[in-house]
Design a protein around this motif. Structure first.
Motif, PDB file in Angstrom:
ATOM      1  N   ASN A  25       0.826  -1.213   0.000  1.00 61.79           N
ATOM      2  CA  ASN A  25       0.000   0.000   0.000  1.00 61.79           C
ATOM      3  C   ASN A  25       0.857   1.258   0.000  1.00 61.79           C
ATOM      4  N   MET A  26       1.903   1.274   0.800  1.00 64.70           N
ATOM      5  CA  MET A  26       2.780   2.446   0.837  1.00 64.70           C
ATOM      6  C   MET A  26       3.505   2.634  -0.491  1.00 64.70           C
ATOM      7  N   MET A  65       3.072  11.753   2.315  1.00 64.07           N
ATOM      8  CA  MET A  65       3.622  11.486   3.640  1.00 64.07           C
ATOM      9  C   MET A  65       2.505  11.169   4.636  1.00 64.07           C
ATOM     10  N   ALA A  66       1.431  11.950   4.608  1.00 70.52           N
ATOM     11  CA  ALA A  66       0.321  11.731   5.530  1.00 70.52           C
ATOM     12  C   ALA A  66      -0.347  10.379   5.280  1.00 70.52           C
ATOM     13  N   ALA A  67      -0.535  10.029   4.019  1.00 69.53           N
ATOM     14  CA  ALA A  67      -1.155   8.750   3.685  1.00 69.53           C
ATOM     15  C   ALA A  67      -0.260   7.588   4.109  1.00 69.53           C
ATOM     16  N   CYS A  68       1.043   7.716   3.916  1.00 68.03           N
ATOM     17  CA  CYS A  68       1.966   6.654   4.334  1.00 68.03           C
ATOM     18  C   CYS A  68       1.986   6.521   5.854  1.00 68.03           C
ATOM     19  N   ARG A  69       1.898   7.631   6.551  1.00 66.43           N
ATOM     20  CA  ARG A  69       1.815   7.563   8.014  1.00 66.43           C
ATOM     21  C   ARG A  69       0.513   6.901   8.459  1.00 66.43           C
ATOM     22  N   ALA A  70      -0.556   7.113   7.708  1.00 66.80           N
ATOM     23  CA  ALA A  70      -1.831   6.462   8.026  1.00 66.80           C
ATOM     24  C   ALA A  70      -1.691   4.947   7.922  1.00 66.80           C
ATOM     25  N   VAL A  71      -0.906   4.486   6.951  1.00 70.67           N
ATOM     26  CA  VAL A  71      -0.681   3.052   6.785  1.00 70.67           C
ATOM     27  C   VAL A  71       0.289   2.543   7.856  1.00 70.67           C
ATOM     28  N   ALA A  72       1.396   3.257   8.067  1.00 70.92           N
ATOM     29  CA  ALA A  72       2.441   2.813   8.998  1.00 70.92           C
ATOM     30  C   ALA A  72       2.006   2.899  10.460  1.00 70.92           C
TER      31      ALA A  72
END
Length: 78
Positions: A25-26, A65-72
């Motif tokens: 996903n990331m 960055m925000a979307a990747c943090r949502a996944v991580a």
């Protein structure tokens, strides 16, 4: 693009272990961001406003960055 990996196998503090689905996903989010930024670079031909293209690029980077943090799902203090 290179893949980030700890050299000694240590864990980054504040982050959980990512699943294969999280990683996929990331990577997809980052690919979408790269495509969007490439389109902005294509538009930067002198006929379009470079200032607004730069703002769009920065906002895309922030969104990615925000979307990747949502996944991580890092800790709140990271």
């Amino acid at each position: 693009m290179s893949e980030a990996k700890p050299l000694d196998g240590s864990k980054v503090q504040g982050y959980r272990t990512l699943t294969e689905k999280d990683i996929a996903n990331m990577n997809r989010l980052k690919e979408i961001s790269r495509q969007f930024i490439a389109q902005l670079d294509f538009l930067n031909d002198g006929e379009n406003c470079p200032r607004w293209l730069a703002i769009a690029k920065t906002d895309m980077q922030t969104a990615c960055m925000a979307a990747c943090r949502a996944v991580a799902q890092p800790d709140n203090d990271c």
